[in-house]
Enzyme design. Structure first.
Site, short mmCIF file in Angstrom:
data_model
loop_
_atom_site.label_atom_id
_atom_site.label_comp_id
_atom_site.label_asym_id
_atom_site.label_seq_id
_atom_site.Cartn_x
_atom_site.Cartn_y
_atom_site.Cartn_z
N SER A 45 10.40 133.11 -8.41
CA SER A 45 11.62 132.91 -7.62
C SER A 45 11.31 132.24 -6.28
O SER A 45 12.22 131.74 -5.62
CB SER A 45 12.37 134.24 -7.39
N HIS A 46 10.03 132.24 -5.88
CA HIS A 46 9.66 131.57 -4.63
C HIS A 46 8.46 130.65 -4.81
O HIS A 46 7.73 130.36 -3.87
CB HIS A 46 9.45 132.61 -3.52
N ASP A 186 16.19 133.85 -8.38
CA ASP A 186 16.24 134.17 -9.81
C ASP A 186 17.58 133.79 -10.43
O ASP A 186 17.65 133.45 -11.61
CB ASP A 186 15.94 135.66 -10.03
P1 NDP Z 1 11.25 142.24 -8.32
O1 NDP Z 1 12.45 143.00 -8.73
O2 NDP Z 1 10.69 141.27 -9.28
O3 NDP Z 1 10.07 143.24 -7.93
C1 NDP Z 1 10.22 144.16 -6.89
C2 NDP Z 1 8.99 145.01 -6.74
O4 NDP Z 1 8.90 145.91 -7.84
C3 NDP Z 1 7.68 144.21 -6.76
O5 NDP Z 1 6.80 144.77 -5.86
C4 NDP Z 1 7.21 144.33 -8.19
O6 NDP Z 1 5.81 144.22 -8.34
C5 NDP Z 1 7.67 145.73 -8.53
N1 NDP Z 1 7.96 145.87 -9.95
C6 NDP Z 1 8.71 145.08 -10.72
N2 NDP Z 1 8.79 145.57 -11.97
C7 NDP Z 1 8.05 146.69 -11.98
C8 NDP Z 1 7.73 147.65 -12.98
N3 NDP Z 1 8.17 147.55 -14.21
N4 NDP Z 1 6.92 148.69 -12.63
C9 NDP Z 1 6.45 148.80 -11.37
N5 NDP Z 1 6.72 147.92 -10.39
C10 NDP Z 1 7.51 146.89 -10.68
O7 NDP Z 1 11.53 141.50 -6.91
P2 NDP Z 1 12.86 140.79 -6.44
O8 NDP Z 1 13.34 139.92 -7.53
O9 NDP Z 1 13.78 141.79 -5.86
O10 NDP Z 1 12.29 139.89 -5.24
C11 NDP Z 1 11.47 138.80 -5.56
C12 NDP Z 1 10.94 138.15 -4.32
O11 NDP Z 1 11.97 137.47 -3.64
C13 NDP Z 1 10.28 139.06 -3.30
O12 NDP Z 1 8.96 138.59 -3.13
C14 NDP Z 1 11.09 138.86 -2.03
O13 NDP Z 1 10.32 138.86 -0.83
C15 NDP Z 1 11.68 137.50 -2.26
N6 NDP Z 1 12.88 137.29 -1.48
C16 NDP Z 1 12.81 136.55 -0.32
C17 NDP Z 1 13.92 136.38 0.46
C18 NDP Z 1 13.84 135.66 1.76
O14 NDP Z 1 14.82 135.65 2.49
N7 NDP Z 1 12.73 135.04 2.12
C19 NDP Z 1 15.23 136.92 0.07
C20 NDP Z 1 15.18 137.71 -1.14
C21 NDP Z 1 14.05 137.86 -1.90
P3 NDP Z 1 5.19 142.80 -8.81
O15 NDP Z 1 5.36 141.90 -7.63
O16 NDP Z 1 3.78 143.07 -9.16
O17 NDP Z 1 6.01 142.34 -9.98
O1 PYC Z 2 15.70 134.39 -3.33
O2 PYC Z 2 17.28 135.49 -2.34
C1 PYC Z 2 16.37 134.67 -2.33
C2 PYC Z 2 16.03 134.00 -1.06
C3 PYC Z 2 16.82 133.85 0.03
C4 PYC Z 2 16.08 133.17 0.98
C5 PYC Z 2 14.86 132.93 0.44
N1 PYC Z 2 14.85 133.46 -0.79
#
Ligand code: NDP
Ligand code: PYC
Length: 335
Positions: A45-46, A186
């Site tokens: 996703s990033h 995503d």
């Molecule tokens: P996920 O739902 O994929 O994962 C969230 C956390 O849960 C991770 O640490 C992941 O570990 C862990 N995890 C996932 N599945 C399991 C499982 N089955 N058992 C145990 N642990 C699990 O993340 P999101 O989709 O919510 O977020 C993805 C990324 O998007 C993040 O890195 C976030 O920083 C980024 N993001 C950035 C934004 C911004 O403004 N810059 C805004 C929103 C999101 P693992 O990583 O090992 O899968």
């Molecule tokens: O995936 O939600 C997101 C996001 C927002 C800003 C950067 N990533």
């Protein structure tokens, strides 16, 4: 069809793309490594699909890739950084060693970054602190695409929260997650691949539940994860990421005059704690014991383990990219 690209080669390609739109060499390298690390770890996703957003944000004049961050050392445990409309990662890099020094000296350091653009995962920001023996917590707010629980219109960002802690004899414990039900990235990937969303992820422009990613992205919105609980966490992130840092709330991000801009201009909060000052048993030993207990309870995958497994595999064999991903990258890469 797919191909395998070595991590170093991917970093080099991404750095060239950043440099081609006016990013100074050192910042281009830093951003390239950050983005390539996401692709390498399977944090798609990033990963590289974000490169167009970076390029368009820079080309439109929305972000200044050459900004020099200004560090304000305001108290023994408090450091402020003004990224001056640049990216958050170079602002953090500029303050990193000073923040570590303060945390080691006083037990903790609050680091706030404002006027900063963050389009990446948070774990690359904090994992290195845990590798250096510190506990780190970070949040960042983004753009108003999430409806607060019980409200009628979007006001919150997708607002991630990440935590990293050292553990004796093993990799640090790291989690990193959006507080929206899915990351916006995503949803974009689901639209590109023509995949419907699960129930409970988003709503359309009329506020009606939808499983169509296009309807969520085109005038609709995301929901917080876990109903009122994720919503409350996301509100906290607006307060720490914007109100405390002096940055913008997600609702205040107005890039309407900058076609293609994709990097939210908000703020980032980082808290560092030095566990060496906590007394009692060494924290890292206790953290490791805790993780052993989790495994004994039947937990096979800890947060962060999937990423680290991908990292090991992809550093060894190369990162798998589809032809479509490669061609997209080549349209951005200067020859
Ligand atoms: P996920 O739902 O994929 O994962 C969230 C956390 O849960 C991770 O640490 C992941 O570990 C862990 N995890 C996932 N599945 C399991 C499982 N089955 N058992 C145990 N642990 C699990 O993340 P999101 O989709 O919510 O977020 C993805 C990324 O998007 C993040 O890195 C976030 O920083 C980024 N993001 C950035 C934004 C911004 O403004 N810059 C805004 C929103 C999101 P693992 O990583 O090992 O899968
Ligand atoms: O995936 O939600 C997101 C996001 C927002 C800003 C950067 N990533």
């Amino acid at each position: 069809m797919t191909r395998r690209v070595q991590y170093e080669e991917l970093c080099e390609i991404l750095a060239r793309i950043f440099e081609s739109v006016g990013t100074p060499h050192d910042i281009a390298l830093l951003l390239a490594e950050n983005c390539a690390s996401c692709e390498r770890d399977g944090a798609k996703s990033h990963g590289i699909f974000r490169m167009k957003g970076y390029v368009d944000s820079i080309r439109s004049g929305w972000v200044n890739p050459a900004a020099t961050p200004r560090i304000e050392d305001v108290a023994p445990s408090f450091l402020r950084v003004d990224a001056r409309n640049g990216f958050a990662q170079p602002a953090l890099a500029a303050a990193r060693s000073l923040a570590i020094g303060k945390a080691r000296k006083t037990g903790a350091c609050i680091l706030t970054i404002r006027q900063s653009h963050h389009l990446s995962a948070l774990w690359p920001d904090i994992e290195p602190f845990a590798e250096a023996g510190l506990i780190a917590l970070s949040v960042v707010n983004s753009m108003a695409v999430t409806v607060p629980y019980g409200a009628k219109r979007p006001l919150l960002g997708t607002n991630p929260i990440a935590f990293a802690a050292p553990a004796e004899g093993r990799a640090p414990f790291v989690f990193d997650m959006a507080t929206s039900a899915w990351a916006h990235g995503d949803i974009q990937i689901a639209r590109r691949e023509g995949r419907p969303l699960p129930e409970g992820i988003g709503v359309d422009a009329d506020g009606e539940p939808t499983r169509d990613p296009a309807r969520v992205l085109d005038g609709g919105a995301l929901l917080p994860f876990g109903g009122h609980k994720g919503s409350a966490l996301s509100m906290m992130i607006e307060l720490l990421g914007a109100a405390l840092t002096g940055g913008q709330f997600s609702t205040e991000v107005d890039w309407s005059g900058y076609p293609g801009a994709a990097t939210p201009l908000t703020g980032q909060f980082i808290l560092l704690i030095d566990p060496a000052l906590s007394g009692g048993n060494p924290f890292a030993v206790r953290a490791s014991e805790f993780m052993t207990n989790l495994s004994a309870a039947g937990l096979h995958v800890l947060p962060g383990e999937r990423r680290r497994r991908n990292r090991a595999e992809n550093l060894k064999n190369g990162i798998v990219l589809t032809d479509e991903e490669w061609e997209q990258l080549m349209t951005l890469a200067p020859i």
